[in-house]
Structures are given as structure tokens and as C-alpha cells.
Design a protein around this motif. Structure first.
Motif, PDB file in Angstrom:
ATOM      1  N   LYS A 507       5.551  10.889  10.135  1.00 35.27           N
ATOM      2  CA  LYS A 507       6.658  11.325   9.277  1.00 35.27           C
ATOM      3  C   LYS A 507       6.325  11.214   7.794  1.00 35.27           C
ATOM      4  O   LYS A 507       7.088  11.691   6.951  1.00 35.27           O
ATOM      5  N   ALA A 508       5.195  10.552   7.467  1.00 34.17           N
ATOM      6  CA  ALA A 508       4.846  10.293   6.065  1.00 34.17           C
ATOM      7  C   ALA A 508       4.697  11.591   5.273  1.00 34.17           C
ATOM      8  O   ALA A 508       4.214  12.592   5.784  1.00 34.17           O
ATOM      9  N   ASN A 509       5.129  11.556   4.003  1.00 33.84           N
ATOM     10  CA  ASN A 509       4.992  12.732   3.146  1.00 33.84           C
ATOM     11  C   ASN A 509       4.237  12.423   1.848  1.00 33.84           C
ATOM     12  O   ASN A 509       4.029  13.303   1.025  1.00 33.84           O
ATOM     13  N   THR A 510       3.831  11.153   1.674  1.00 34.05           N
ATOM     14  CA  THR A 510       3.101  10.775   0.460  1.00 34.05           C
ATOM     15  C   THR A 510       1.971   9.811   0.805  1.00 34.05           C
ATOM     16  O   THR A 510       2.195   8.829   1.518  1.00 34.05           O
ATOM     17  N   LEU A 511       0.777  10.097   0.306  1.00 27.65           N
ATOM     18  CA  LEU A 511      -0.363   9.190   0.459  1.00 27.65           C
ATOM     19  C   LEU A 511      -0.783   8.705  -0.926  1.00 27.65           C
ATOM     20  O   LEU A 511      -1.092   9.504  -1.805  1.00 27.65           O
ATOM     21  N   VAL A 512      -0.758   7.392  -1.103  1.00 24.28           N
ATOM     22  CA  VAL A 512      -1.196   6.778  -2.352  1.00 24.28           C
ATOM     23  C   VAL A 512      -2.554   6.133  -2.096  1.00 24.28           C
ATOM     24  O   VAL A 512      -2.706   5.365  -1.151  1.00 24.28           O
ATOM     25  N   MET A 513      -3.545   6.450  -2.948  1.00 22.63           N
ATOM     26  CA  MET A 513      -4.912   5.956  -2.740  1.00 22.63           C
ATOM     27  C   MET A 513      -5.424   5.201  -3.959  1.00 22.63           C
ATOM     28  O   MET A 513      -5.221   5.626  -5.098  1.00 22.63           O
ATOM     29  N   ASP A 514      -6.059   4.085  -3.702  1.00 20.89           N
ATOM     30  CA  ASP A 514      -6.783   3.382  -4.752  1.00 20.89           C
ATOM     31  C   ASP A 514      -8.054   4.188  -5.044  1.00 20.89           C
ATOM     32  O   ASP A 514      -8.501   4.969  -4.208  1.00 20.89           O
ATOM     33  N   LEU A 697       8.706   5.255  -5.469  1.00 16.90           N
ATOM     34  CA  LEU A 697       8.560   6.412  -4.571  1.00 16.90           C
ATOM     35  C   LEU A 697       9.458   6.270  -3.350  1.00 16.90           C
ATOM     36  O   LEU A 697      10.112   7.231  -2.916  1.00 16.90           O
ATOM     37  N   ARG A 698       9.499   5.063  -2.800  1.00 15.59           N
ATOM     38  CA  ARG A 698      10.322   4.830  -1.604  1.00 15.59           C
ATOM     39  C   ARG A 698      11.807   4.943  -1.922  1.00 15.59           C
ATOM     40  O   ARG A 698      12.597   5.414  -1.102  1.00 15.59           O
ATOM     41  N   GLU A 699      12.191   4.499  -3.122  1.00 15.34           N
ATOM     42  CA  GLU A 699      13.589   4.628  -3.533  1.00 15.34           C
ATOM     43  C   GLU A 699      13.999   6.094  -3.678  1.00 15.34           C
ATOM     44  O   GLU A 699      15.165   6.437  -3.544  1.00 15.34           O
ATOM     45  N   LYS A 702      10.790   8.872  -0.367  1.00 16.56           N
ATOM     46  CA  LYS A 702       9.450   9.182   0.133  1.00 16.56           C
ATOM     47  C   LYS A 702       9.042   8.186   1.214  1.00 16.56           C
ATOM     48  O   LYS A 702       9.388   7.006   1.150  1.00 16.56           O
ATOM     49  N   ILE A 703       8.299   8.674   2.212  1.00 17.24           N
ATOM     50  CA  ILE A 703       7.679   7.789   3.206  1.00 17.24           C
ATOM     51  C   ILE A 703       6.223   7.646   2.788  1.00 17.24           C
ATOM     52  O   ILE A 703       5.450   8.600   2.845  1.00 17.24           O
ATOM     53  N   VAL A 704       5.863   6.440   2.332  1.00 17.39           N
ATOM     54  CA  VAL A 704       4.597   6.235   1.624  1.00 17.39           C
ATOM     55  C   VAL A 704       3.568   5.510   2.484  1.00 17.39           C
ATOM     56  O   VAL A 704       3.843   4.454   3.052  1.00 17.39           O
ATOM     57  N   VAL A 705       2.366   6.108   2.539  1.00 20.16           N
ATOM     58  CA  VAL A 705       1.200   5.458   3.136  1.00 20.16           C
ATOM     59  C   VAL A 705       0.276   5.062   1.990  1.00 20.16           C
ATOM     60  O   VAL A 705      -0.033   5.884   1.126  1.00 20.16           O
ATOM     61  N   ALA A 718       1.605  -4.175   0.609  1.00 19.73           N
ATOM     62  CA  ALA A 718       2.798  -4.775   1.221  1.00 19.73           C
ATOM     63  C   ALA A 718       4.067  -4.005   0.866  1.00 19.73           C
ATOM     64  O   ALA A 718       5.066  -4.085   1.585  1.00 19.73           O
ATOM     65  N   SER A 719       4.038  -3.241  -0.233  1.00 20.68           N
ATOM     66  CA  SER A 719       5.230  -2.513  -0.677  1.00 20.68           C
ATOM     67  C   SER A 719       5.382  -1.156  -0.002  1.00 20.68           C
ATOM     68  O   SER A 719       6.435  -0.537  -0.094  1.00 20.68           O
TER      69      SER A 719
END
Length: 813
Positions: A507-514, A697-699, A702-705, A718-719
Motif C-alpha cells: 500500500k506504500a506510496n512514498t519511499l524515503v532513501m538515505d 509525510l505520514r501526517e 502518506k504511507i512511508v517506507v 523508527a518513525s
């Protein structure tokens, strides 16, 4: 003397053996004691929950509980949480119902020193966390025994043996049913042929008796698992699939007995046998399907040797893994598997790490390098010093993680289970309604209602409704797909902590990458160095400051200096401070008591310290200054992973927004992002800022990975909704991440999204298939178009259809 019910266990005993206490009666002192424990602790509402059900009296166990506090037991079964508490999995004997679970959890929760107690009613497995300084495990075991139950440590080996025994029992019951079915079908051919050609009544009666002989063991031996399941379901006020099968078969059996002993109509012993046989065969094939899904776990388990060759005082000795301690020296020969993680102290060679990372190319290891359990020594005699115990070793951690994930449930499964709970009640109601409509308002309205043939037709149609309905397909839809999905992910080097993360990733729609170590390889190299003052004393201060840091940039610059200068010395620098996402500052006093302020970091740190120096670069920068004067500058570059651009393109095509977060400067960040196709870049951000960005983003819905290195990004990980630890097995980040990548390839991350989406898609397909099946077949059965035999076959086929559809997860594309 009259029989009297015990006020605790509700079992009935002769009044003369009872312990009297006013109006209360107890069968033994154990029950009397437990009753008062519950009363004193305010837990007497347990008896309201228990209702009229009975429980076993308190267990008297002669076992010495002190063994639960021994070092060997602790090393084998007890783990430590992040907060320093002890954790163990126990099997609690004597749990029969939800009230038993409630009582155990309530008593344990209210025991001082126990942090948490979670009991799974389906397998009686309890996860208990406690503070060992306040309470010992032996005291917890005694507490459980004091209320009438027993507990022992969960052992996966014992559990596997029990599962194998259960499977053998299942197979035997199924073969008895198949044997009887083959014979009863031959008798049925004779009976139905005789129905059209004329058959002697006595011969017909003999056939009925022979059918009874074959049907009875099938119903009461092979079908016992359905009766048992129905019984425990009823005790917990749940009408399950077992109840439908057992009630349908039993009612048909009773009616056939009525016909055999003089009643009018046709016997349906063959239908009884077929109902049990078809459902048993279907169930057994489900087991086979599940086994193929967990073969990956078995394969990984088989990679762990049972013992190792330990070298002590020049003597070699084979020692069991549980007895190996930190610092022991282990010798492995060519072709042998590494049993416990450690560092090489003698020898060098290549190691096959495919069992962990999935990469087939051997990895060269030399003195000082770390080797991991489960990998294979290809070509040399190696000695290494253990850096972990067996319990904490890489491969054992992976096995534990997989076992937990295979037993967990995604959110959609809970919803499906809620639907299936009401399903059985609905089917029984429809079956009763069908019988009444057919009997009173059926097609044969001119029939004499006392005519048995008319009752027979109404009865058989109602039985068909019960048998053809399949809540098991609905209940099986999610777990079988989840099992296969998790096993496929494990084959690609992806370990999911819980099955629920499959649904979240789908269901995720956002990927955040270091950036560093995720999009790039994390292997920074000095591309250009400018030494403005090569005074050895000043270079020693630079070397000392670099040595105090574990940051990749500091390590790379230190490595460069050591290659260029062979006379560097560490100085006693003081007041060393780490400035997050910027660098480090420190002080040094020489022999003349002259104080030096030393700084090393990026341009932000230089500006913060009011040093007048401008330096721009497309690469990462490290600037070193003493007393506000720049001594050296270094430009470093990190290679981008080969598959980073492909990953970004694939995930963009799937509709995901991709964001890169980095503490590096804007110029470097945008340079890397442009090369891989990422448009959203947030740079110059510290770990707390990363976490706050993800929360924002979650607020926004967004469903964040989040994918990061699992250590520096632990707050951000953890967030997020799902956290992924990148890197190979050298970075054991199981404790801080929801998903662990065992290799460094971004292809694995791509697979994580792809297989998660496929698995979730097939879960929804399975649910849809089972619902469509029931919507079509139940009305057909109510209309009288399906006999019980065909209904049983159809029911089994619906479950197998769900299993077969789930197997398609393994197919590519």
C-alpha cells in the motif's frame, strides 16, 4: 453421598472427598489455594468468563524449577531486549479456552517484575518479558503452576518433531478414508445399478451393512480431527469449518442408520465417507502447499552445523554450539560451514556467502575480517575468534526472525477471520431455512408430508448446503499467500520481521532513501587533497581527530593519510565533541601549555566557527582547521550503486514518490540525485530532522517506507511505516528495522516492493475467489442441484484453488 462440583475447576467429585469451606467446595487443596489467590487479587471474574466449562485442577509437578535459572538454560532459551529485559517463549499446558488465556495473562501482568505477557491461543505459545532483577524465571513458572497450568520453554526442534508426528497422523487418517472410499464406491456402483435393474431387498440390505462397516471408521477415526476442532470451537463459542463438516457428515450418517434399520428411503453412507475423504485430502494438500512455502526456513536451518572444532591450549576438541563462549578459537577446514560469527586470526581464503546474501560470487577474507555463520570456507584452513554466541549469531538470528514472521498475520487476515466467524452461523441458518422451504413449500407440494422420501429429499438438500459452504477457503486465503510471499522474499535476501509489512509495503506510496550506503556504495574515497601546511605536528592532530570518529568520511580521510604518511602519531586530544551532520571539534595542549582549538568537518561547521574560508565542490568535503586557520581540505566521492537508477525508474513506474534525505551538502546531494533520477532532495539534515520530515509525510496521509543504514538513521527508521536496513549481513540491524536486506543490492529492495504487491494482490484474489465460489455454489445447493458427495468435492476444490492461486506468487512477471 452425592456428587458435588468443585468451586474452582468445576469438576464433579464425590462429596466425601471434597474440602468444605462454608458453602464452598474444593476437590483438593490446590483448587482451594488457587480460588483464594484469584479472590485476593481481585481476579474472581475469571469464573464468570469460565462459565460452565471445566478446567484441570492445579498441576503437581515434581520437576526442579531451579533449572530455569541456570546459565545453560539461559544461554539456550532466554534472549535480552533492547531495554535490557529478559524474554522467552513458553508453551503453557492446560489452556483449553479463552478464559484460560485471560486468566494466565491477567495473573502474569499483575505479577511484579513481568513487563509483558502475550499468549497465542491457537498454539499455547506465550511471549513473556520480565525484569530479572525483580523476579526470576523459576518464580514465573511457579506462578503459572499455582493457578493450575504448566509451562516449559518453546523449542523449535521439539515443535518440528510434533509437526512431523501430526503430519504422519493426518496421512494415516487420510489413507484409511481413501481405502474405505474406494471400497464403498464399488458397493455404491452395485447399489445404484440395482436401483435401475432391480435388486433383491436382502442383497440391498447387505450392501447397506457393508457400507456401514466401511463408513464408521472413516467418520469416527479419520473424521475425528473435525469433531475435535468443532468441540474446541464450541467451547470457545466459535462455529468453525470443522463444525460444518462434522455436523453435515454426522446428520447424514444418522439418517443412513435410520434407513438401514427399517426406515424408508436411500442410505447415504457413501456420501458420509466422501465428505470426510474429500475434505481430508484437500486439507492434506494444503499442508503440502504450506510445506513448500516454509522449505526456505528448513534450508536455512540446515546450514547451521551442530558442533565446531574449538582449539584450547593447542588441543582441538569438538564442542556443541551452545557451549561455545565469546573469545573461543574455532578452526574450520576447506568445505566446512562457519557455525558462529567471528574475526579471522589465522589464514585467508574465499567464503561462499550465498546462503545469507544470495550472491554466488565468493568473498575473499583475510586476517581481521569478520566471517558469518552459515557461510562456507572454500579453500583454506582458517582459525577465527568468536565475537558472538550461537544464540546471537547471524544465521540463528535469521532463523528466529523467519519463524516469527511465518507465525505473524497481516491486518487483512484479521478482517477475513472476522468475516469467517459469522459465516458458519449464516450457513447453518440457510441450511435450516432450506430444509423448511423444501419440506413445506418444495416442488412436490402434493406430497404427503409424512412420506419419508419427501423428508429425505429436503434433508439431503439441507446437508448439501452445509457441506458445500467453505469458510476454510476464506480463512486460508491470506495465510497461505503470506507464507509463500515471505518464503520468496527470503530467497531474495529479504527478511520480513512480520507478515503485516507485506500489506503495508503493497500500500506504500512514498519511499524515503538515505544517500550514503543506500543509493551510493558507502565507500568514500579521497579524490583530491590539498595540504596547506604539512607540518607533521599539525598532521598528527588531524590524524588524532579522524581516529576519534567513526563517520565514513573520517575513516576515508584517515585511510588516505596513513597511505601517504608513515610517521603519524596519535595525540592526547581533549574535549572531543561530535557536531551532528557537521563534524567534530576538540582541544589539544602541547608541552608548552599552548592550547590548540581543532576543527574537522564540512563547510557548515567552518562557517559556524566564523572561519573565513570559501570552498565549493560537487563532492563531499572535509576541512581541517587549527585555531581558525585551515590546514587541509579533502574532496571525497562515493560511487553510486549500479542498480540505483533502475530501482528509481521501476518504483516511479509503480506510482511511488521517492525522496532522498541526506546530511550532506546540497550540491553533493543534488549531483547524486540527478544521476539516479530522484527529483525530491532534502539535504543538510540531521537525524532528528530526518525523523521529523518522515512524521510530516505520514501526517499528510502518506504511507512511508524508509531505507537506510539502520544505525545512523535509526530515529528516522523508527518513525516510518516500514523501515528497511540496507547493507549485507555485517550490519546486524534486526532490532531496529522491520525488514532486513542481507545483501547490498538494490535489486532486493525492488523485489521487496514487487513481491509484496504480488502477494497482496493474490490475497485479495483469494478472498474474491472464495466469496464468488460461495455466492455461486450455496444458491445452487439450496436449489437442489448438488448432492452431498459433489458438495464435498466442490468444497475441497475451492480450498485447493486458493492454494494453487497462491503458488502463482512464485511465477515471474
Amino acid at each position: 453421598m452425592a456428587d458435588v462440583k468443585c468451586n474452582h475447576c468445576h469438576l464433579v467429585f464425590d462429596e466425601k472427598v471434597m474440602i468444605k469451606e462454608g458453602e464452598l467446595n474444593f476437590c483438593c487443596k490446590g483448587c482451594q489455594g488457587v480460588y483464594h489467590i484469584l479472590k485476593d487479587d481481585g481476579l474472581d471474574s475469571f469464573y464468570e468468563k469460565l462459565g460452565n466449562k471445566t478446567i484441570a485442577p492445579p498441576i503437581e509437578v515434581e520437576d526442579d524449577v531451579e533449572r530455569f535459572d541456570t546459565k545453560s538454560f539461559e544461554d539456550t532459551f532466554i534472549k535480552t531486549t533492547e531495554n535490557g529485559y529478559n524474554k522467552i517463549d513458553l508453551i503453557i499446558e492446560g489452556i483449553h479456552c479463552a478464559a484460560c488465556v485471560w486468566l494466565n495473562e491477567k495473573v502474569l501482568f499483575e505479577t511484579e517484575g513481568i513487563i509483558s505477557a502475550d499468549i497465542n491461543f491457537t498454539n499455547n505459545k506465550a511471549k513473556i518479558v520480565w525484569d530479572n532483577e525483580k523476579i526470576k524465571l523459576s518464580q514465573i513458572i511457579l506462578k503459572i503452576r499455582s493457578i493450575g497450568y504448566n509451562a516449559y520453554a518453546y523449542d523449535s526442534t521439539v515443535a518440528d518433531e510434533q509437526a512431523a508426528k501430526s503430519k504422519r497422523d493426518y496421512f494415516i487418517r487420510m489413507m484409511v478414508a481413501v481405502f474405505a472410499s474406494v471400497n464403498i464406491m464399488m458397493l455404491s456402483v452395485a447399489k445404484y445399478t440395482g436401483f435401475f435393474t432391480g435388486i433383491d431387498e436382502q442383497i440391498r440390505e447387505y450392501i447397506h451393512i457393508a457400507e456401514l462397516v466401511f463408513t464408521t471408521p472413516v467418520l469416527f477415526y479419520s473424521g475425528w480431527i473435525f469433531f475435535r476442532g468443532a468441540y474446541y470451537g464450541l467451547r470457545n463459542r466459535v462455529l468453525n469449518m470443522d463444525f460444518l463438516v462434522s455436523s453435515g457428515a454426522t446428520l447424514t450418517y444418522i439418517y443412513s442408520l435410520y434407513v438401514l434399520f427399517g426406515g424408508k428411503g436411500e442410505s447415504y453412507f457413501d456420501s458420509v465417507t466422501m465428505i470426510i475423504t474429500f475434505v481430508l485430502v484437500g486439507k492434506y494438500l494444503e499442508v503440502i502447499g504450506k510445506k513448500s512455502a516454509v522449505d526456505t526456513l528448513d534450508k536455512i536451518k540446515s546450514s547451521i552445523p551442530l558442533e565446531a572444532t574449538v582449539v584450547k591450549d593447542g588441543v582441538k576438541k569438538a564442542i556443541a554450539l551452545n557451549n561455545i563462549e565469546l573469545g573461543d578459537i574455532i578452526e574450520i577446514r576447506s568445505g566446512e560451514k562457519v557455525c558462529i560469527d567471528g574475526k579471522i586470526i589465522s589464514g585467508e581464503g574465499t567464503f561462499d556467502e550465498s546462503s545469507l546474501t544470495g550472491e554466488s560470487v565468493p568473498v575473499f577474507k583475510k586476517m581481521g575480517d569478520t566471517i558469518y555463520s552459515g557461510t562456507i570456507n572454500n579453500d583454506a584452513l582458517i582459525r577465527y575468534e568468536t565475537t558472538k554466541t550461537y544464540k546471537d549469531s547471524t544465521l540463528n538470528s535469521i532463523v528466529t526472525l523467519l519463524e516469527d514472521s511465518l507465525s505473524s498475520k497481516p491486518e487483512i487476515e484479521y478482517k477475513a477471520n472476522e468475516v469467517s466467524k459469522g459465516f458458519t452461523v449464516s450457513i447453518l441458518s440457510l441450511s435450516l431455512l432450506t430444509f423448511l422451504v423444501w419440506y413445506f413449500f418444495g416442488l412436490d407440494l402434493g406430497f404427503d408430508y409424512e412420506n419419508t422420501n419427501h423428508f429425505e429429499k429436503s434433508f439431503i438438500v439441507a446437508i448439501s448446503v452445509i457441506v458445500i459452504a467453505c469458510p476454510c477457503a476464506l480463512a486460508l486465503a491470506t495465510p497461505i499467500a503470506s507464507l509463500i510471499g515471505i518464503s520468496e522474499l527470503a530467497k531474495k535476501g529479504l527478511l520480513f520481521k512480520e507478515a503485516k509489512f507485506i500489506e503495508t509495503m503493497a500500500k506504500a506510496n512514498t519511499l524515503v532513501m538515505d544517500k550514503t550506503g543506500t543509493i551510493t556504495k558507502g565507500e568514500l574515497k579521497v579524490k583530491k587533497a590539498r595540504i596547506l601546511d604539512d607540518n607533521i605536528h599539525k598532521l598528527n592532530l588531524l590524524y588524532s581527530l579522524l581516529d576519534a570518529s567513526s563517520h565514513p568520511i573520517s575513516k576515508s580521510v584517515k585511510k588516505y593519510l596513513l597511505k601517504k604518511y608513515d610517521n603519524l602519531e596519535l595525540k592526547n586530544i581533549i574535549d572531543v565533541k561530535n557536531i551532528q551532520a557537521k563534524g567534530m571539534v576538540a582541544k589539544y595542549t602541547n608541552v608548552d601549555d599552548k592550547l590548540f582549538h581543532i576543527i574537522g568537518g564540512n563547510m557548515e561547521l567552518i562557517k559556524d566557527n566564523r572561519i573565513n574560508y570559501n570552498f565549493e565542490s560537487q563532492n563531499s568535503v572535509y576541512i581541517f582547521a587549527i585555531n581558525r586557520r585551515v590546514i587541509a581540505t579533502f574532496e571525497l566521492a562515493d560511487e553510486i550503486r549500479e542498480d540505483a537508477k533502475e530501482l528509481v525508474e521501476n518504483l516511479k513506474a509503480e506510482g511511488l514518490d521517492i525522496v532522498m534525505l541526506t546530511g550532506d551538502n546540497e550540491s553533493v546531494a543534488k549531483n547524486v540525485a540527478s544521476k539516479v533520477g530522484i527529483k525530491k532532495v532534502v539535504s543538510n539534515i540531521d537525524p532528528i530532522g530526518k525523523a521529523n520530515y518522515i512524521k510530516k509525510l505520514r501526517e499528510e496521509g502518506k504511507i512511508v517506507v524508509m531505507a537506510g543504514d539502520g544505525i545512523n538513521d535509526s530515529v528516522a527508521l523508527a518513525s516510518s511505516d516500514v523501515s528497511i536496513a540496507m547493507g549485507n549481513s555485517a550490519d546486524i540491524t534486526i532490532s531496529v528495522s522491520d525488514i532486513v536486506l542481507l545483501n547490498s543490492s538494490l535489486k532486493s529492495l525492488n523485489f521487496a516492493f514487487m513481491i509484496s504487491k504480488r502477494t497482496y494482490k493474490f490475497i485479495k484474489e483469494n478472498l474474491l475467489l472464495s466469496l464468488i465460489y460461495n455466492m455461486i455454489t450455496i444458491p445452487l445447493a439450496m436449489a437442489g442441484f448438488v448432492i452431498p458427495l459433489v458438495a464435498a468435492l466442490s468444497m475441497s476444490l475451492s480450498s485447493l484453488l486458493v492454494v494453487a492461486n497462491s503458488m502463482r506468487i512464485k511465477l515471474k512477471g
